[in-house]
Motif scaffolding. Structure first.
Motif, mmCIF file in Angstrom:
data_model
loop_
_atom_site.group_PDB
_atom_site.id
_atom_site.type_symbol
_atom_site.label_atom_id
_atom_site.label_comp_id
_atom_site.label_asym_id
_atom_site.label_seq_id
_atom_site.Cartn_x
_atom_site.Cartn_y
_atom_site.Cartn_z
ATOM 1 N N LEU A 9 0.775 -1.173 0.022
ATOM 2 C CA LEU A 9 -0.090 0.184 -0.068
ATOM 3 C C LEU A 9 0.812 1.231 -0.131
ATOM 4 O O LEU A 9 0.517 2.322 -0.528
ATOM 5 C CB LEU A 9 -0.704 -0.101 1.362
ATOM 6 C CG LEU A 9 -2.341 -0.435 1.167
ATOM 7 C CD1 LEU A 9 -2.953 -0.057 2.267
ATOM 8 C CD2 LEU A 9 -3.060 -0.051 -0.095
ATOM 9 N N GLY A 10 1.954 1.114 0.569
ATOM 10 C CA GLY A 10 2.744 2.266 0.704
ATOM 11 C C GLY A 10 2.271 3.633 1.603
ATOM 12 O O GLY A 10 2.403 4.823 1.241
ATOM 13 N N ALA A 182 -7.167 -2.961 4.906
ATOM 14 C CA ALA A 182 -6.982 -4.345 4.418
ATOM 15 C C ALA A 182 -7.935 -4.238 3.140
ATOM 16 O O ALA A 182 -7.729 -4.753 1.974
ATOM 17 C CB ALA A 182 -7.801 -5.103 5.396
ATOM 18 N N GLU A 183 -9.011 -3.562 3.287
ATOM 19 C CA GLU A 183 -9.929 -3.344 1.865
ATOM 20 C C GLU A 183 -9.126 -2.561 0.769
ATOM 21 O O GLU A 183 -9.314 -2.853 -0.223
ATOM 22 C CB GLU A 183 -11.205 -2.723 2.422
ATOM 23 C CG GLU A 183 -12.140 -3.483 3.369
ATOM 24 C CD GLU A 183 -13.347 -2.528 3.821
ATOM 25 O OE1 GLU A 183 -14.370 -3.099 4.155
ATOM 26 O OE2 GLU A 183 -13.086 -1.227 3.547
ATOM 27 N N ALA A 184 -8.412 -1.511 1.164
ATOM 28 C CA ALA A 184 -7.744 -0.861 0.396
ATOM 29 C C ALA A 184 -6.777 -1.631 -0.473
ATOM 30 O O ALA A 184 -6.533 -1.671 -1.532
ATOM 31 C CB ALA A 184 -7.151 0.363 0.799
ATOM 32 N N GLU A 185 -6.001 -2.250 0.300
ATOM 33 C CA GLU A 185 -4.864 -3.101 -0.335
ATOM 34 C C GLU A 185 -5.480 -4.092 -1.080
ATOM 35 O O GLU A 185 -4.979 -4.377 -2.430
ATOM 36 C CB GLU A 185 -3.793 -3.793 0.804
ATOM 37 C CG GLU A 185 -3.061 -4.725 0.347
ATOM 38 C CD GLU A 185 -2.349 -5.385 1.476
ATOM 39 O OE1 GLU A 185 -2.864 -5.792 2.330
ATOM 40 O OE2 GLU A 185 -1.177 -6.394 0.854
ATOM 41 N N ALA A 186 -6.549 -4.856 -0.714
ATOM 42 C CA ALA A 186 -7.316 -5.854 -1.614
ATOM 43 C C ALA A 186 -7.552 -5.399 -2.681
ATOM 44 O O ALA A 186 -7.848 -5.897 -3.943
ATOM 45 C CB ALA A 186 -8.333 -6.594 -0.730
ATOM 46 N N ALA A 304 -8.662 -11.415 -4.204
ATOM 47 C CA ALA A 304 -8.594 -10.346 -3.305
ATOM 48 C C ALA A 304 -9.365 -10.169 -2.272
ATOM 49 O O ALA A 304 -8.996 -9.755 -1.026
ATOM 50 C CB ALA A 304 -8.617 -9.000 -4.179
ATOM 51 N N THR A 305 -10.563 -10.555 -2.308
ATOM 52 C CA THR A 305 -11.487 -10.757 -1.032
ATOM 53 C C THR A 305 -10.829 -11.539 -0.204
ATOM 54 O O THR A 305 -10.834 -11.312 1.240
ATOM 55 C CB THR A 305 -12.779 -11.144 -1.482
ATOM 56 O OG1 THR A 305 -13.436 -10.342 -2.450
ATOM 57 C CG2 THR A 305 -13.636 -11.553 -0.181
ATOM 58 N N GLY A 492 -16.500 -5.069 -5.671
ATOM 59 C CA GLY A 492 -16.964 -6.438 -5.010
ATOM 60 C C GLY A 492 -16.085 -6.579 -3.762
ATOM 61 O O GLY A 492 -16.627 -7.488 -2.977
ATOM 62 N N VAL A 493 -14.959 -6.337 -3.624
ATOM 63 C CA VAL A 493 -14.106 -6.539 -2.458
ATOM 64 C C VAL A 493 -14.922 -6.112 -1.150
ATOM 65 O O VAL A 493 -14.998 -6.852 -0.273
ATOM 66 C CB VAL A 493 -12.764 -6.284 -2.518
ATOM 67 C CG1 VAL A 493 -12.189 -6.412 -1.326
ATOM 68 C CG2 VAL A 493 -11.931 -6.792 -3.777
#
Ligand code: BES
Ligand code: ZN
Ligand code: ZN
Length: 516
Positions: A9-10, A182-186, A304-305, A492-493
């Motif tokens: 993510l950085g 976590a949501e952003a990374e996925a 990703a989910t 969708g994630v």
């Protein structure tokens, strides 16, 4: 790091409960200040340079449509100021939900990240604790999405960038942003994989990337290759794969098992992973084929989910099944009127080779169901008709539990990944009656193909397993969607996390109480 996986993510989030100080402002390259829809009359002096800000605001007046103003301080770093007013709260006939806030966060992030700051501040004036917390989470999602670099192949350009620190000031209480990160990374992973060119991410390298992801995340992965799929009599998937130039197609089965769980999976995530959809023998014309490397978006969202659930260390077992193949034109490619037998014994009369997604998913769903998961979620860029029906702002949902539909709408609104259910009445099957096989692959006339496709898929999901199918009409867009800039959306994630983590119990009760 694997070439085909994105950088992390950085993004680092720091929170300081106290009011922002002059020294803190001077250390930032950019400061975002958010107020309610109506500018506060007082309190500006709490902010460093409050007089300056107040003057800016007064001069700006309030144009009802305008939400964002920018200016710059004359300190050493020439700190940029991005001032935003929240969108009006929904009332009356307006539709409530997270979309407007996420869209606003996306606009703020786009404005504030223009000159690529590494130190970005965020503070609020006149917002309640709840509003502030929602805003901070939305900003984490938006900043992570906007600073993310989709894959590029320009010679001489590196894609590495420095970590961005988002410093949040003055909220009193810390906001938990673990889930948002976590949501952003996925979501970024799904966007990244989906955007990859079809010769870079092909069936072989996709498999390699998934193996790497599995190793990194403690997942067990097996790849059912064409040979194994022949043994499993997965004739529907193989009909699509037989047109490929190589024999790299297959179904990836990835397992997340926390602790010593040996139980059957609580959840199975299934995704359509068509590397490139030419249409096959019924070849697509140029425009329709151009972006068909996005036709593996469903598989990207599924894995990703799984990544987000893994990051959040969920206590239940999850399976992931990805149907990976191209859909190509070749002498060996399948054709109209072919009869193929899927792994559950169902015979299918092929009508149109461009309806390959439902073929590949038929066997994948049947295999996923054998493990008796408590819920199956599948994601697929399945039909153009779903885009026709909903545009690219919403995705379609279909379930073998009619009673879930209201919950699906609500979860869409809450997460900002909006979905709309379609009917699943049994008599739609009349249009899929074949005189020579158990079922037609699709109806001859294209109206409502998204519904027929879902009814087709239902034949491969046993009635005792609750199932939700998402036709990803909002997987990629020419313009932005909520906090996500234009391009691939990773849609969708976040919907899935909200469904499973925030409403898992309701899903179980509703799905098991009433059977169709
Ligand atoms: N991948 C496409 C559907 C699609 C197209 C999704 C554009 C999102 C954007 C799918 O495989 C397909 O080609 N479907 C056909 C089905 C038809 C032949 C029954 C379609 O929609 O035209
Ligand atoms: Zn197709
Ligand atoms: Zn397709």
């Amino acid at each position: 790091m694997h070439d085909l996986l994105p950088a992390g993510l950085g993004l680092r989030v720091q929170q300081s409960p106290r009011r922002i100080t002059r020294a803190a402002v001077d250390s930032l390259e950019q400061l975002i200040i958010v107020t309610p829809a109506k500018w506060p009359d007082k309190g500006w002096s709490q902010l460093p340079d409050g007089k300056h800000l107040e003057a800016l605001v007064r001069r700006a007046g309030v144009e009802p449509e305008r939400r964002i103003w920018q200016s710059r301080l004359s300190n050493r770093l020439a700190t940029g100021l991005t001032l935003g007013r929240l969108p009006e709260a929904a009332e009356g006939i307006d539709i409530p939900g997270a979309y407007p806030l996420l869209r606003f966060a996306g606009e703020l992030a786009a404005a504030a990240l223009q000159d690529k700051p590494h130190k970005l501040g965020l503070t609020v004036l006149g917002l309640s604790a709840d509003e502030s917390a929602s805003l901070v989470r939305a900003m984490v999602l938006a900043v992570a999405a906007h600073r993310f670099q989709l894959p590029r192949y320009q010679s001489g350009k590196t894609t590495r960038s420095r970590t961005l620190t988002l410093k949040v000031f003055g909220l009193g209480e810390r906001v938990d942003v673990g889930r948002s990160l976590a949501e952003a990374e996925a979501t970024n992973l799904a966007r990244w994989l989906t955007a990859q060119p079809p010769n870079k991410l092909d069936a072989r390298t996709y498999r390699d990337a998934l193996e790497q992801l599995s190793a990194d995340n403690g997942w067990r992965m097996r790849f059912l290759d064409e040979k194994q799929l022949k043994r499993l009599a997965a004739g529907a998937f193989l009909a699509v794969a037989q047109g490929n130039a190589s024999a790299d197609a297959g179904i990836a089965h990835i397992r997340y098992r926390p602790g010593k769980t040996t139980a059957s999976p609580a959840l199975a995530l299934v995704g359509k992973g068509i590397i490139f959809d030419t249409g096959g023998t019924n070849l697509k014309p140029f425009r329709a084929m151009l972006d068909m490397h996005h036709d593996m978006a469903g598989s990207a969202v599924a894995v990703a989910t799984l990544l987000a659930l893994t990051r959040l260390k969920v206590p239940f077992a999850v399976d992931c099944w990805l149907a990976i193949t191209e859909n190509r034109l070749s002498a060996d490619a399948y054709k109209s009127r072919d009869i193929v037998t899927a792994s559950n014994g169902t015979t299918i009369e092929v009508i149109h080779t461009d309806a390959e997604g439902r073929m590949a998913l038929a066997d994948t769903l049947a295999l996923a169901a054998r493990e008796q998961p408590e819920l199956i979620l599948d994601y697929a860029t399945l039909t153009g008709s779903c885009v026709q029906a909903l545009t690219e702002r919403y995705s379609g949902v279909f379930s073998n539990r009619d009673a879930l539909n209201q919950l699906l709408i609500d979860v869409g609104r809450e997460s900002g990944e909006r979905v709309w259910p379609f009917p699943m009445d049994k008599d739609f099957d009349d249009d899929l009656k074949s005189s020579v096989a158990d079922i037609l692959q699709c109806a001859m006339d294209g109206t409502g193909d998204h519904i027929h496709a879902a009814r087709f898929l239902q034949r491969f999901v046993p009635d005792n397993i609750p199932w939700v199918h998402m036709d990803l009409s909002s997987g990629s867009r020419k313009s932005e969607l909520a906090q996500i800039p234009s391009g691939t959306t990773g849609f969708g994630v976040r919907f899935s996390l909200s469904l499973v983590l925030d409403h898992g119990e309701t899903v179980k009760q509703t799905a098991n109480a009433i059977k169709n």
